[in-house]
Design an enzyme around this catalytic site. Structure first.
Site, PDB file in Angstrom:
ATOM      1  N   THR A   1       0.811  -1.227   0.000  1.00  0.00           N
ATOM      2  CA  THR A   1       0.000   0.000   0.000  1.00  0.00           C
ATOM      3  C   THR A   1       0.836   1.264   0.000  1.00  0.00           C
ATOM      4  OG1 THR A   1      -1.687  -1.156   1.257  1.00  0.00           O
ATOM      5  CG2 THR A   1      -1.791   1.233   1.300  1.00  0.00           C
TER       6      THR A   1
ATOM      7  N   SER B   1       1.486  -7.723  -1.170  1.00  0.00           N
ATOM      8  CA  SER B   1       2.167  -8.783  -0.408  1.00  0.00           C
ATOM      9  C   SER B   1       1.351 -10.067  -0.330  1.00  0.00           C
ATOM     10  CB  SER B   1       2.554  -8.304   0.988  1.00  0.00           C
ATOM     11  OG  SER B   1       1.453  -8.305   1.853  1.00  0.00           O
TER      12      SER B   1
ATOM     13  N   ASP C   1       0.082  -7.019   4.775  1.00  0.00           N
ATOM     14  CA  ASP C   1      -0.716  -8.254   4.911  1.00  0.00           C
ATOM     15  C   ASP C   1       0.129  -9.473   5.268  1.00  0.00           C
ATOM     16  OD1 ASP C   1      -2.991  -6.851   4.403  1.00  0.00           O
ATOM     17  OD2 ASP C   1      -3.256  -7.560   2.347  1.00  0.00           O
TER      18      ASP C   1
ATOM     19  N   THR D   1       0.069 -22.678  19.574  1.00  0.00           N
ATOM     20  CA  THR D   1      -1.259 -22.334  20.082  1.00  0.00           C
ATOM     21  C   THR D   1      -1.988 -21.328  19.186  1.00  0.00           C
ATOM     22  OG1 THR D   1      -2.494 -21.321  21.897  1.00  0.00           O
ATOM     23  CG2 THR D   1      -0.199 -20.637  21.670  1.00  0.00           C
ATOM     24  N   GLN D   2      -3.302 -21.463  19.163  1.00  0.00           N
ATOM     25  CA  GLN D   2      -4.131 -20.493  18.427  1.00  0.00           C
ATOM     26  C   GLN D   2      -4.203 -19.169  19.188  1.00  0.00           C
ATOM     27  OE1 GLN D   2      -8.015 -22.189  17.672  1.00  0.00           O
ATOM     28  NE2 GLN D   2      -7.149 -24.004  16.715  1.00  0.00           N
ATOM     29  N   CYS D   3      -3.829 -19.195  20.466  1.00  0.00           N
ATOM     30  CA  CYS D   3      -3.881 -17.957  21.257  1.00  0.00           C
ATOM     31  C   CYS D   3      -2.781 -17.009  20.791  1.00  0.00           C
ATOM     32  CB  CYS D   3      -3.662 -18.249  22.734  1.00  0.00           C
ATOM     33  SG  CYS D   3      -4.928 -19.296  23.444  1.00  0.00           S
TER      34      CYS D   3
HETATM   35  N1  ASP Z   1      -2.717  -5.546   0.455  1.00  0.00           N
HETATM   36  C1  ASP Z   1      -1.600  -4.739   0.894  1.00  0.00           C
HETATM   37  C2  ASP Z   1      -0.357  -5.600   0.875  1.00  0.00           C
HETATM   38  O1  ASP Z   1      -0.121  -6.336   1.804  1.00  0.00           O
HETATM   39  C3  ASP Z   1      -1.847  -4.154   2.236  1.00  0.00           C
HETATM   40  C4  ASP Z   1      -0.712  -3.308   2.776  1.00  0.00           C
HETATM   41  O2  ASP Z   1       0.218  -2.939   2.106  1.00  0.00           O
HETATM   42  O3  ASP Z   1      -0.769  -2.950   3.943  1.00  0.00           O
HETATM   43  O4  ASP Z   1       0.396  -5.552  -0.048  1.00  0.00           O
END
Ligand code: ASP
Length: 343
Positions: free
Chosen positions: A15, A60, A92, A279-281
């Site tokens: 982003t 990403s 991401d 763990t999922q936690c």
């Molecule tokens: N979808 C974007 C990515 O991970 C979100 C970001 O950049 O925060 O490339």
């Protein structure tokens, strides 16, 4: 280190460098050369800055291990020329990417800071400027002619974390990441305060940087939920070429102690598939044997991931599987902290 540190800024996508396509209204990556025009303030930093970009920047969500190798090679080829690196990726999968890079770079003695943003750099309310400028400052920070940070980190919204301890937890707020099992390494307020006590402490011996480029991707994350069926677990564990499983269990590493479930795990382990219990936690640690519902997993050879994150477990599994270790050694190295990823 030179008086004015040399920093390499690497743009892979995300982003931070995206613009809105006026036809579809969807965000897409744009030419990186424009990124520095958007933040002229960077010139005021006390560092010499060079930048490099992926020819085709990616969201990403399209990351894979070939790109990990590409990032690792950029660092490798520029390691002696630069004092620190700031890597821009999408948020991401930033925790997955940066965790993997932490395992791929052995004997690292320079700062590698991953950052990005929730809003594009051209947006009026963007979080990109602060994230980028402070990441550059962190990469430049030195004490007694030594970089303050000598590990792979993730900086976002005023906090510097050890990368392999992080998880993305928010798609809306600027504070997108957390590190539940390890404190922030630095906080940016009026001053940039490092928690030096928590920074990675290397042995005194200066060893050469080793870049591990072989990663095994024949793995799966198997997240348990009440009601999961034998059929589904069986088809996952009996998948062709499967080499490793990150088993996301409940609480402190508990799972159903039904015979069918334990038998399927046992059969997989007998086929040399490495199964890691995490763990999922978000916080806390696996303690196999603490409850009856984890005791047998321990006995049949399920490896404890202790307090490792899912992202880091995936990366560590990919890395250790490529080392062709015996099951005893695999367990030993997985359960041991290699890059500060386990307490
Ligand atoms: N979808 C974007 C990515 O991970 C979100 C970001 O950049 O925060 O490339």
């Amino acid at each position: 280190m030179t008086i004015k540190p040399n920093i390499l800024l690497v743009y892979t996508g995300g982003t931070i460098g995206m613009v809105k396509d006026y036809k579809t209204n969807a965000l897409k990556a744009f030419d990186f050369s424009q990124i520095l025009d958007k933040i002229p303030e960077i010139q005021q930093l006390n560092c010499s800055l060079e930048s490099i970009s992926f020819d085709e920047p990616i969201d990403s969500s399209n990351m894979n291990t070939n790109y990990y190798v590409k990032i690792a090679e950029i660092i490798e080829h520029n390691y002696t020329k630069f004092d620190g690196f700031v890597i821009l990726t999408g948020s991401d999968t930033m925790s997955y990417i940066s965790s993997a890079i932490s395992f791929m770079l052995e004997n690292l003695r320079k700062p590698i800071i991953f950052t990005g943003s929730q809003l594009p750099i051209g947006d009026l309310r963007t979080d990109a400027k602060e994230n980028l400028i402070t990441s550059l400052e962190i990469a430049c920070a030195n004490k007694n002619n030594q970089p303050v940070v000598k590990e792979v980190c993730l900086y976002f919204e005023y906090k510097l974390y050890r990368a392999n301890r992080t998880t993305k937890v928010n798609a809306e707020q600027f504070e997108a990441f957390t590190s539940m099992n390890y404190p922030a390494l630095a906080e940016s307020g009026v001053h940039l305060n490092f928690n030096e006590h928590f920074l990675f402490n290397h042995s005194k011996k200066l060893e050469k940087l080793i870049v591990r480029k072989n990663l095994v991707t024949d793995i799966v994350i198997l997240k348990l939920f009440p009601g999961i069926t034998e059929n589904i677990v069986k088809s996952i564990l009996q998948s062709k070429n499967l080499k490793g499983v990150v088993l996301e269990t409940y609480g402190s590493g508990n799972a159903p102690n039904e015979i069918w479930f334990l038998n399927l795990l046992k059969q997989a382990i007998q086929k040399n598939i490495r199964i890691v219990n995490i763990t999922q936690c978000l916080g806390g640690s696996v303690m196999q044997g603490h409850y009856e519902t984890s005791l047998e997993m321990k006995e049949i050879g399920v490896i404890s991931g202790k307090d490792i994150t899912t992202e880091s477990a995936v990366a560590k599994l990919m890395y250790l599987l490529s080392e062709n270790l015996s099951s005893k050694d695999f367990k030993y190295y997985f359960e041991k902290s290699l890059r500060g990823e386990i307490s």
